[in-house]
Design a protein around this motif. Structure first.
Motif, PDB file in Angstrom:
ATOM      1  N   SER A  61       0.804   3.912  -2.892  1.00  0.00           N
ATOM      2  CA  SER A  61       0.441   5.278  -2.532  1.00  0.00           C
ATOM      3  C   SER A  61       1.524   6.255  -2.954  1.00  0.00           C
ATOM      4  O   SER A  61       1.228   7.366  -3.380  1.00  0.00           O
ATOM      5  N   ASN A 103      -0.231   1.043 -15.378  1.00  0.00           N
ATOM      6  CA  ASN A 103       0.107   0.691 -13.998  1.00  0.00           C
ATOM      7  C   ASN A 103       0.488  -0.784 -13.866  1.00  0.00           C
ATOM      8  O   ASN A 103      -0.026  -1.629 -14.603  1.00  0.00           O
ATOM      9  N   TRP A 125      -5.725  -0.888  -4.899  1.00  0.00           N
ATOM     10  CA  TRP A 125      -5.029  -1.033  -3.632  1.00  0.00           C
ATOM     11  C   TRP A 125      -5.476   0.023  -2.618  1.00  0.00           C
ATOM     12  O   TRP A 125      -4.656   0.589  -1.890  1.00  0.00           O
ATOM     13  N   GLY A 126      -6.738   0.351  -2.604  1.00  0.00           N
ATOM     14  CA  GLY A 126      -7.257   1.312  -1.640  1.00  0.00           C
ATOM     15  C   GLY A 126      -7.040   2.767  -2.016  1.00  0.00           C
ATOM     16  O   GLY A 126      -7.461   3.664  -1.307  1.00  0.00           O
ATOM     17  N   THR A 127      -6.358   3.017  -3.115  1.00  0.00           N
ATOM     18  CA  THR A 127      -6.106   4.372  -3.584  1.00  0.00           C
ATOM     19  C   THR A 127      -7.004   4.643  -4.777  1.00  0.00           C
ATOM     20  O   THR A 127      -7.151   3.792  -5.647  1.00  0.00           O
ATOM     21  N   GLN A 128      -7.611   5.827  -4.824  1.00  0.00           N
ATOM     22  CA  GLN A 128      -8.406   6.152  -5.996  1.00  0.00           C
ATOM     23  C   GLN A 128      -7.939   7.461  -6.579  1.00  0.00           C
ATOM     24  O   GLN A 128      -7.390   8.310  -5.883  1.00  0.00           O
ATOM     25  N   ARG A 129      -8.143   7.593  -7.886  1.00  0.00           N
ATOM     26  CA  ARG A 129      -7.703   8.795  -8.573  1.00  0.00           C
ATOM     27  C   ARG A 129      -8.645   9.064  -9.721  1.00  0.00           C
ATOM     28  O   ARG A 129      -9.065   8.151 -10.420  1.00  0.00           O
ATOM     29  N   LEU A 148       0.836  -1.194   0.000  1.00  0.00           N
ATOM     30  CA  LEU A 148       0.000   0.000   0.000  1.00  0.00           C
ATOM     31  C   LEU A 148       0.876   1.251   0.000  1.00  0.00           C
ATOM     32  O   LEU A 148       0.598   2.212  -0.711  1.00  0.00           O
ATOM     33  N   LYS A 169      -9.717   2.886  -9.089  1.00  0.00           N
ATOM     34  CA  LYS A 169      -9.302   2.518  -7.737  1.00  0.00           C
ATOM     35  C   LYS A 169      -8.407   1.285  -7.808  1.00  0.00           C
ATOM     36  O   LYS A 169      -8.705   0.336  -8.529  1.00  0.00           O
ATOM     37  N   GLY A 174       1.255   6.334  -6.855  1.00  0.00           N
ATOM     38  CA  GLY A 174      -0.024   6.830  -7.351  1.00  0.00           C
ATOM     39  C   GLY A 174      -0.483   6.066  -8.579  1.00  0.00           C
ATOM     40  O   GLY A 174       0.248   5.271  -9.157  1.00  0.00           O
TER      41      GLY A 174
END
Length: 142
Positions: free
Chosen positions: A8, A45, A124-128, A4, A122, A11
């Protein structure tokens, strides 16, 4: 936890739109027609990204003709290009107005189709939320 932190720190990188293709058109002659658009998208990614929201418009020669959506839950594989079928609701009055502006030019130079808006992904718990701007000319003469 380490994964994570790595994700993070890096990004979510922007998706790349490589192509737009019209695949199907239904309801011509009605007030709202639908069109299926295949969007060629590359996910740069190193992990899959799930689309959790979008807000996009479809344009012909610079004029808005409707909205287009991925639908929820589409997953883009890691480091791969994917053809994603999207559904668009067209406003036929707007389509006809856009086509009538330059009908001869469209048949000679092709139809300029654009997709613009935002997509939220989204992983791995990250969203953009990223912006999508793509224009492509499609020949009407085979």
């Amino acid at each position: 936890m380490l994964a994570l932190a790595i994700v993070s720190g890096c990004g979510i990188r922007d998706f790349e739109v490589h192509s737009v293709a019209i695949e199907g058109l239904d309801g011509l002659g009605s007030e709202e027609a639908t069109v299926t658009v295949a969007l060629g998208i590359h996910n740069p990614n190193p992990y899959k990204v799930t689309v959790i929201g979008d807000h996009m418009g479809l344009w012909i020669s610079g004029d808005s003709i409707g909205t287009i959506s991925f639908g929820q839950g589409i997953t883009l594989p890691a480091k791969e290009a994917e053809q994603v079928a999207m559904s668009a609701k067209l406003d036929m009055q707007r389509v006809n107005a856009a086509l009538n502006k330059n009908l001869l030019g469209i048949f000679i130079q092709g139809l300029e189709i654009g997709v613009e808006g935002t997509v939220t992904g989204k992983a791995w718990g990250t969203q953009r939320t990223i912006e999508v701007h793509h224009t492509e000319r499609i020949s009407l003469v085979q």
